[in-house]
Structures are given as C-alpha cells and as structure tokens.
Design an enzyme around this catalytic site. Structure first.
Site, PDB file in Angstrom:
ATOM      1  N   CYS A  28       6.000  18.035  73.769  1.00  0.00           N
ATOM      2  CA  CYS A  28       4.904  16.974  74.188  1.00  0.00           C
ATOM      3  C   CYS A  28       5.681  15.726  74.197  1.00  0.00           C
ATOM      4  O   CYS A  28       6.078  15.159  72.942  1.00  0.00           O
ATOM      5  CB  CYS A  28       3.629  17.152  73.667  1.00  0.00           C
ATOM      6  SG  CYS A  28       2.699  15.800  74.339  1.00  0.00           S
ATOM      7  N   CYS A  30       3.247  12.309  81.933  1.00  0.00           N
ATOM      8  CA  CYS A  30       4.021  13.639  81.281  1.00  0.00           C
ATOM      9  C   CYS A  30       5.450  13.654  80.891  1.00  0.00           C
ATOM     10  O   CYS A  30       5.997  13.912  81.906  1.00  0.00           O
ATOM     11  CB  CYS A  30       3.390  14.882  82.073  1.00  0.00           C
ATOM     12  SG  CYS A  30       3.483  16.439  81.240  1.00  0.00           S
TER      13      CYS A  30
HETATM   14  O1  PYC Z   1       3.832  14.305  77.847  1.00  0.00           O
HETATM   15  O2  PYC Z   1       4.875  16.256  77.715  1.00  0.00           O
HETATM   16  C1  PYC Z   1       3.923  15.661  77.803  1.00  0.00           C
HETATM   17  C2  PYC Z   1       2.474  16.193  77.510  1.00  0.00           C
HETATM   18  C3  PYC Z   1       2.210  17.606  77.695  1.00  0.00           C
HETATM   19  C4  PYC Z   1       0.988  17.792  77.872  1.00  0.00           C
HETATM   20  C5  PYC Z   1       0.236  16.629  77.704  1.00  0.00           C
HETATM   21  N1  PYC Z   1       1.471  15.489  77.573  1.00  0.00           N
END
Ligand code: PYC
Length: 328
Positions: A96, A246
């Site tokens: 994550c 993300c």
């Molecule tokens: O930032 O890799 C990330 C992530 C995965 C799921 C929520 N955030």
C-alpha cells in the site's frame, strides 16, 4: 480535571491514524496477536489466522470502509526500520503506497525514525522510504510491470471496456474508458462501473500473472489542472475508492507509461486523485522490462489512542456492512 480514561475492564489496541492525500491509514502499534518472527510474509499468514484484529480495527463501529490498517511487526532484517502488513475491509493487501507514506510520517512523529532513508519490509518485498521532511515522503516501491496491454472485457451495462493489466504491488486493471468524467460528483457512477468491471474480469477469468486476482480497478483521464498529468479513480478490493491517487496504482501507471515509451526514466509524472490529492511519480528501469517506481506524497497524523473491546460487546469484531466482493 475529571478522569478521562475508561476504567472498566477491556482490551486495548493502540493506534495512530494519519491521512495521505486524504486517504486514511490506521497504524496498529500494540494489542494485536503475537505474530512471532520470520519473514513478514510468514507473519502475514499468522495474522490471517487471527482475523479478529482486522475486523475490529477496520470495520464499523471502530473504523470505516476507506481505512487501510498497517500492522507493525518485526522485520526479518534487523537493519530494516520495521515490518508492516496492510489490511483493509476485505482482507490483506500486498502493498500500500499511501499507507507506507502514512506509516513513515507516523513513525517520525513518534520519534522512532529520523529524516532520511529507511527500509520497511512488507509481505511482497522490501520498500525504501525517504523522509524528506516531517510530512513528505518519497517511497521506492516494489518492481512494477505491465502484464497485458489492451485487454477488452465485456461488462454488464457498459459493454466492452479496454484496459491494461499491471502490477504495482497489487494487481490493477487500468482503463481510460470510464463511463463518465473522473470527477467527484460522479463517484457513485464510477464506483458502480468499477464494480461491474471487476465482476466482468472475474467472469471472464482474466487475472494477473500466476493467477493473481485483479482486485483494483483504475479509471484515468488527462487532467485539466495545470501542472498535473492525469486524474484517476481507484476502486479498492472491498468496494471503497481510494481518496488519494493510490501509490500502487500510480506505480502500475508508471509501468504502463514506461512500457509505451511515454515517460522517460527519472521524469516526473504528477497524478491527482478524483478528489484532487496529488502524488509525484518517477521510475528507474529494472530487469525484464520492469520499473522501480518512486512515489512522493504528503501525510499528516490525525488521531492517536486506544480502540477498546469490552467483554460482551457483540460487535467487538466489527460490523460487516456488506457482503465481500459486491462492491456496492
Ligand atoms: O496507495 O497503494 C495505495 C493503496 C492501495 C489501496 C489503497 N491505497
């Protein structure tokens, strides 16, 4: 001043919350099961046997669907700053990115790590973080790659949707074919469309390498914001969407850009989320067409305390709001 702590018997789980570009991370410091030692992957497997912790700290009434938990554990390599296992409302995540940035900022706020470079061990491999300031972190992710280009899937209600399949620490289907603009006011439609795409992929048996389940769907488009390259919407495995751009999704994006020759090694890619939070990404080439992405973003601590489990609480292990995998 009157007494402000709970005096009756209960179990206490120590936590510190942060957010990275708006996406929450809950760092679990103490009060969970003994995970023993060994690799972080082995500790992840032991954590899975004690799933009460995940359910308790992530699900309502103590958590909510967007929270990603980060369970601190012992690294195999004593030189590493920590081991960390990421959890969410549906299970255990491979990696994550926003969570790693949040953990680094939190450990610094606790006085456990200083500015500069540190290694964190995760179940899918070590990641390097550089704390550039108390709030800004550059995270070097696991090697990322595009697995398949231009895969078309038949999606209920949407018809054919085309995208790339890429690994950025989790498996992603990345598509420019959202049924509406990637904008905050369209979040309900984007959630619905992404859930349908995920079901379409499942139905068609389309997966990542070695049968890896594609549990993240990313819609993207060019950003109208000056200085920003692209805007994305990332649908997470438990049906929530990522408030941040993300970290693993941006890593998968970089792998696709590199494979297409659209971004040079070392050049900066500015990615914003559907809510406007930003990450900067760049990569260096690695073996076999893979890339090593570096994702830079900001995080802030938001709360610290104890989650409590009182004897007799019927929801000590959380309230499962919706059946897993429904995405709605
Ligand atoms: O930032 O890799 C990330 C992530 C995965 C799921 C929520 N955030």
């Amino acid at each position: 001043m009157s007494q402000t702590t709970v005096q009756t018997a209960c179990e206490r789980i120590a936590f510190i919350d942060s957010h990275t570009a708006g996406e929450p991370t809950r760092l679990i410091l103490a009060g969970g099961p003994d995970l023993g030692g060994g690799s972080v992957a082995a500790q992840r497997d032991r954590l899975r046997e004690h799933d009460w912790l995940r359910r308790c700290v992530i699900h309502e009434p103590r958590g909510h669907e967007a929270i990603v938990g980060a369970v601190l554990c012992t690294p195999e390599d004593p030189q590493a700053a920590c081991g960390v296992i990421f959890i969410n409302n549906t299970g255990i995540l491979g990696m994550c990115g926003h969570g790693t940035i949040g953990v680094a900022v939190t450990l610094h706020a606790m006085g456990r790590i200083g500015l500069g470079r540190h290694r964190f061990e995760t179940p899918v491999g070590p990641v390097e973080v550089e704390l550039l300031s108390p709030h800004r972190v550059a995270m070097e992710n696991v090697p990322s790659f595009r697995h398949r280009q231009g895969v078309t899937v038949e999606v209920d209600g949407l018809g054919p949707v085309t995208g790339d399949i890429a690994w950025g620490g989790n498996w992603f289907f990345l598509s420019p074919n959202a049924p509406c603009p990637v904008a905050a006011e369209n979040i309900p439609q984007l959630l619905d469309a992404a859930a349908r795409v995920r079901r379409g992929l499942e139905r068609a048996g389309i997966c990542g390498a070695a049968g890896g389940e594609i549990d993240h769907i990313e819609f993207f488009e060019h950003s109208q914001t000056p200085g920003v390259d692209a805007r994305n919407f990332v649908y997470c495995p438990g049906g929530a969407f990522d408030r941040s751009p993300c970290g693993t999704g941006t890593s998968a994006t970089l792998a696709c850009l590199a494979a297409d020759g659209r971004l040079a090694p070392g050049a900066t890619w500015v990615q914003e989320s559907v809510l406007g939070g930003r990450f900067e990404g760049r990569y260096r080439p690695a073996d076999g067409g893979r890339v090593i992405p570096t994702i830079t973003g900001d995080a802030y601590v938001t709360a610290e305390g104890f989650l409590l489990r009182q004897p007799g609480d019927p929801f000590a292990e959380g309230l499962l709001q919706k059946p897993e995998g429904t995405g709605r």
